[in-house]
Design a protein around this motif. Structure first.
Motif, PDB file in Angstrom:
ATOM      1  N   ALA A 282      21.792  19.861  63.419  1.00  0.00           N
ATOM      2  CA  ALA A 282      22.777  20.728  64.062  1.00  0.00           C
ATOM      3  C   ALA A 282      22.367  20.930  65.524  1.00  0.00           C
ATOM      4  O   ALA A 282      21.195  21.163  65.813  1.00  0.00           O
ATOM      5  CB  ALA A 282      22.860  22.070  63.345  1.00  0.00           C
TER       6      ALA A 282
ATOM      7  N   GLU B 204      22.708  23.303  67.553  1.00  0.00           N
ATOM      8  CA  GLU B 204      22.088  24.594  67.849  1.00  0.00           C
ATOM      9  C   GLU B 204      20.677  24.711  67.252  1.00  0.00           C
ATOM     10  O   GLU B 204      19.935  25.628  67.597  1.00  0.00           O
ATOM     11  CB  GLU B 204      22.965  25.746  67.366  1.00  0.00           C
ATOM     12  N   ASP B 205      20.281  23.769  66.392  1.00  0.00           N
ATOM     13  CA  ASP B 205      18.960  23.788  65.749  1.00  0.00           C
ATOM     14  C   ASP B 205      17.987  22.785  66.366  1.00  0.00           C
ATOM     15  O   ASP B 205      16.807  22.806  66.045  1.00  0.00           O
ATOM     16  CB  ASP B 205      19.124  23.500  64.250  1.00  0.00           C
TER      17      ASP B 205
ATOM     18  N   ASP C 210      22.984  16.809  69.310  1.00  0.00           N
ATOM     19  CA  ASP C 210      22.525  16.917  67.931  1.00  0.00           C
ATOM     20  C   ASP C 210      21.578  15.776  67.542  1.00  0.00           C
ATOM     21  O   ASP C 210      21.185  15.648  66.392  1.00  0.00           O
ATOM     22  CB  ASP C 210      23.717  16.935  66.973  1.00  0.00           C
TER      23      ASP C 210
ATOM     24  N   ARG D 111      16.983  20.251  57.076  1.00  0.00           N
ATOM     25  CA  ARG D 111      17.670  20.464  58.352  1.00  0.00           C
ATOM     26  C   ARG D 111      18.224  19.169  58.951  1.00  0.00           C
ATOM     27  O   ARG D 111      18.957  19.206  59.939  1.00  0.00           O
ATOM     28  CB  ARG D 111      16.711  21.139  59.322  1.00  0.00           C
TER      29      ARG D 111
ATOM     30  N   LEU E  96      20.707  16.228  59.089  1.00  0.00           N
ATOM     31  CA  LEU E  96      22.065  15.936  58.622  1.00  0.00           C
ATOM     32  C   LEU E  96      22.288  14.449  58.377  1.00  0.00           C
ATOM     33  O   LEU E  96      23.083  14.067  57.519  1.00  0.00           O
ATOM     34  CB  LEU E  96      23.086  16.459  59.629  1.00  0.00           C
TER      35      LEU E  96
END
Length: 91
Positions: free
Chosen positions: A11, A13-14, A48, A77, A79
């Motif tokens: 992600a 934001e991660d 990302d 976490r 993806l």
């Protein structure tokens, strides 16, 4: 020599937090027998994407370090994974 190259998708934001949580893994890899290079880094264009580059002297050195792969906390976490392994002769 074994080269592992490609990218992970997390992600957006991660990504920064994910990379921060990988510091110990990078340090451990770089001090592992047979590690020539181990690098994870934020992609300059895709928010990302985490670029991956590993270089190992032998398959057995890579396998000994990797074991079962990333811990559950990191793996959850991720993806998507687009990473390949390549064998090459080093001049």
């Amino acid at each position: 020599m074994i080269i592992v190259a490609g990218h992970l998708t997390v992600a957006a934001e991660d990504r920064s937090a994910y990379l921060d949580s990988c510091r110990d893994v990078v340090a451990q890899a770089r001090s592992a027998p047979g590690c020539i290079e181990y690098s994870l880094g934020a992609d300059l264009l895709e928010p990302d994407r985490i670029n991956v580059l590993e270089m190992w002297t032998t398959r057995s050195a890579l396998d000994a370090f990797r074991g079962d792969g990333p811990g559950d906390d990191l793996a959850a976490r991720i993806l998507a994974i687009d990473v390949g392994e390549f064998e090459c002769d080093r001049p």
